[in-house]
Scaffold this active site. Sequence first.
Site, PDB file in Angstrom:
ATOM      1  N   VAL A   1       1.176  -0.927   0.230  1.00  0.00           N
ATOM      2  CA  VAL A   1       0.656   0.165   0.413  1.00  0.00           C
ATOM      3  C   VAL A   1       1.111   1.201   0.188  1.00  0.00           C
ATOM      4  CG1 VAL A   1      -1.481   0.964   0.584  1.00  0.00           C
ATOM      5  CG2 VAL A   1      -1.977  -1.006   1.240  1.00  0.00           C
TER       6      VAL A   1
ATOM      7  N   LYS B   1      10.438  -1.493   9.196  1.00  0.00           N
ATOM      8  CA  LYS B   1      11.333  -2.695  10.010  1.00  0.00           C
ATOM      9  C   LYS B   1      12.990  -3.106   9.554  1.00  0.00           C
ATOM     10  CE  LYS B   1       8.575  -6.229  10.894  1.00  0.00           C
ATOM     11  NZ  LYS B   1       7.199  -6.917  11.116  1.00  0.00           N
TER      12      LYS B   1
ATOM     13  N   GLU C   1     -10.583   5.690   5.980  1.00  0.00           N
ATOM     14  CA  GLU C   1     -11.297   5.017   5.035  1.00  0.00           C
ATOM     15  C   GLU C   1     -10.344   4.364   4.431  1.00  0.00           C
ATOM     16  OE1 GLU C   1     -13.774   4.697   3.353  1.00  0.00           O
ATOM     17  OE2 GLU C   1     -13.836   6.478   2.921  1.00  0.00           O
TER      18      GLU C   1
ATOM     19  N   GLU D   1      -4.303 -12.310   3.997  1.00  0.00           N
ATOM     20  CA  GLU D   1      -3.617 -11.596   5.217  1.00  0.00           C
ATOM     21  C   GLU D   1      -2.372 -12.818   5.117  1.00  0.00           C
ATOM     22  OE1 GLU D   1      -3.743  -8.942   7.103  1.00  0.00           O
ATOM     23  OE2 GLU D   1      -5.672  -8.035   6.007  1.00  0.00           O
TER      24      GLU D   1
ATOM     25  N   LYS E   1     -13.891  -4.671  10.591  1.00  0.00           N
ATOM     26  CA  LYS E   1     -14.170  -3.256   9.278  1.00  0.00           C
ATOM     27  C   LYS E   1     -16.185  -3.105   9.189  1.00  0.00           C
ATOM     28  CE  LYS E   1     -11.439  -4.482   5.676  1.00  0.00           C
ATOM     29  NZ  LYS E   1     -11.103  -6.227   4.393  1.00  0.00           N
TER      30      LYS E   1
END
Lengths: 393, 393
Positions: B15, B38, B120, B181, B196
Site C-alpha cells: 500500500v 522495520k 477510509e 493476510e 470492518k
Amino acid sequence: MSNKLTIGMFGFGVVGQGLYDIIKTKNLNLEIKKFVIKNADKKRTLPADLFSTDAETILADPEINTVVELIDDAEAAYKLTVRALKSGKNVVSANKKMIASHLEELVDIQHEYGTSLLYEGAVCGSIPIIRNLEEYYDNELLHSVSGIFNGSSNYILSKVFNENQQYADALKKAQELGFAETDPTLDVGGYDPKFKVCIVASHAYGIYVKPNDVFNIGIDKLGQQDIRFAKEKNLKIKLIPTAKEIDGNKVVLYVLPRLVGKESMLYNVENENNGVLVKAAFADEQFFYGKGAGGHPTGSAVLSDIAALRYGYRYEYKKHLESSALNYSQDYLLKVYLRYTDDQLIEKLNFSEITERYYAADFKYVIGSINLQQIAAHKADLDQEGNFIAEIA
Amino acid sequence: MSNKLTIGMFGFGVVGQGLYDIIKTKNLNLEIKKFVIKNADKKRTLPADLFSTDAETILADPEINTVVELIDDAEAAYKLTVRALKSGKNVVSANKKMIASHLEELVDIQHEYGTSLLYEGAVCGSIPIIRNLEEYYDNELLHSVSGIFNGSSNYILSKVFNENQQYADALKKAQELGFAETDPTLDVGGYDPKFKVCIVASHAYGIYVKPNDVFNIGIDKLGQQDIRFAKEKNLKIKLIPTAKEIDGNKVVLYVLPRLVGKESMLYNVENENNGVLVKAAFADEQFFYGKGAGGHPTGSAVLSDIAALRYGYRYEYKKHLESSALNYSQDYLLKVYLRYTDDQLIEKLNFSEITERYYAADFKYVIGSINLQQIAAHKADLDQEGNFIAEIA
C-alpha cells in the site's frame, strides 16, 4: 456548530413532499418558512399560510437564508437561483436542465457572491455521485464516468427486455408511476441523461460543456429486431451517457444506447434504478447504484445538500482549477451496431471500418467503427424511424 | 487554501508503495519527509536517507504534521497512532484491526487533542464507504449496512463456485496474489470483515462495539455439499458482515456466510472486489462497488484521506452524538442453513423453528430459524470440521 437554516422552498411536488416527509422526522436545526407554488387552488396537506404564489415572499425575505428549488421550469428556476445566490442566499436545486445549461455562469456567481449552490439531487437521484467526485476523486485521474442516469428509459428497457412488453405500453406505465418526465422525449431521447453527464463532466474533468454541444440519441426507435439481436448474444441494451478522457488532453461526452454484457455492472441495473461506473487510474473500477427517481430517493439527496449547508459546505470545482489542459472533443472512434433501412445512410455515415454486414428482407444492420463527429453530423438521419444505433462496449 | 502537509510514513509495503506511486504524479502541496520501516536491510527503490528504523525520526520531528500508518502490527500501530494524535499530528491509517479494537478511545483522543484520524483505506479498500456514511447518510435512518468486505475470501468463493477449484488451491492462489493476510484465518474465518463492520457500525449507528463482542464465522468449513446445495437453487455463497437496526433501538452485528440469489447486487461481486449495500429509509437501497484490496486501490483511499487533511477534514461522528438510544444486541432471529454431522448439535442449538430437514448417508442439513445468541454461544461447535452454517437472505 451548525448554522440554523431558514428555508424558502419553490415547488411542492413529489420531491418537495418527499423532502418535507423526511425533514419532519428529524431534529435538524432548520425550518421551512415558506413554500412558493404555482397553483394556489390545489389542495395542500399543510397549513395554508405556509404557501404563497408570490416568489417575492421568499426572495425578498432577509430571514430566509436558504432556497430549495424544486420546480419543473428550467428558465424560471434559473432566474430565481441567480437572484437568490446574488442576494446572499444559498441554493439547493434538483433541476438538471437548469444546472447543465448555465453551470459556468452559476459557478462564477457562487465565487463572486460567496454563496453556495448544491445539486446532488439533479444527478442520479439518491446516488451521491457529485459529492464523491468533488470530495473523494478530487485527486484521481478518471478514465471515464458513465452509467445509467435515467430511471424512466431504463424502466422501459427492463420491461421490454425482461417481460416482452411493448415499448409504448412500458412508456405509459413509466409515466403512470411518475418516473417519466411530462415530455417523454426528454427521457427516451437521451436529453435528461445528457444534462446529467454535462454536470458530471464538470466535477470529473473540470470542463463546462453546453448540453447543445453534446450528441445524444435515445431508445425511442428501438425495434423488435434490435432486441432479438441483443438477446441472441446474451446482451442487453441500456441507454448510457459517457464522459471519457482520451489522449490525455481531451474529454468526449455523448449519450447513446449501448449493448451491454453480463460482465458489466450495468447489466444488472434494472427498472428505475441508476448506476454510475467510475473508472479511475488508481482506485480502478468503482460502481455506485441506487434509486434514480422518486420523491424519497431524490428528496434524500436534496436533504443531504441542505444538511451540508448547515456546515457551510460548497463545491470547490477543484478539477476546473487544474484542468486548463483538457478540451472538449467529439473526435472519437466508436464501435457501433446500426440497424438501417436506406442503404444510402451507410454511405453518408462514412464508417472508418465495417466488420459485419447483415441483410434480410425486413432487417439490415452493420457493425463497424465510426467517428462520433460523423454520428453527430447525421443525427437527423439516425433519428428516422427504421434506424437504430447502439454502441458496442 | 490548503495546508502544506509534511508526512512521516510508517511502512513501505504494497500500500505504501502504491501510495508513493500515486503521489509522485501529482502536485498536491505535500511532502513525504521520512519512511520508518522495520527491516533496514531490504533493498528500497528510493534514496536511503528517506528511510529509518527509528520511530522517533517521525514522532519527535515537529516539522512532520501528518503521520501515515501502514504497518501490519495492530498493537504497534495503536501506540504510534495515539502518540502522534496526542502530539498534534493528524493520522491516516488503513489498519482495520487497530481502529476497530480501539475506536472509542481514538475518538476521545481526537476530541481532546483537536487532531484528526482518518481511515477510509481500512474498510473495503477503494470504496468510499466511511466518507459517505459520515457526510452523506448523516441524517438518514439506515436499516442496514452489509456486503462483501473481504476480498480474499470472496476471491476464494469465486474460484470455488465459478471454476470448480478446490478450496485449498484457491486459498493458495489468493495468498500468492497478495489478497490474503499472512494468517489466512483473519480472512476466511471472518475476522477481517468483523473489524470492518465494527468500524462501519460506529459511523452508521454511532455505537462502539468491540470486535470480541461480535460473532463471526467464516468459510473455511465450506464443503462440496454446500456448494452443490447452493448451485441447485441458483444461489451463491458469500461471506457477509451485517450491521442492522432492529426494533428502533437496537443494532445487531455479525459475520456469517450467506446464501445469495441473483436478485441481490452482491451476487455479482466476484473475485477480490468488495460491495457495500446500504439500506436507507429514504434513499432506499444503495450499493457501492470497487476493488477491496491491492496497493493502488487502497492507496487511492489513503491518498483521498491525506488530501482531505490539507483542508482540515475530520470525522464528526455525528451519529454517536444523536444515538444514545441505540444499544448493541445479539438478540436477533436468523434464518439459516446448517450442514452438520452430529445430531446432538441440532438439539444443543435450540432452533426456534426447523422448516426443512434432509438426511443422507454423507450429507445432513436443516433449515430453520435460530437466535443469533444461540449461534454465538455455540461457535466452538459450529467451527468443527463437518459443520457449515450460512444465513438465508
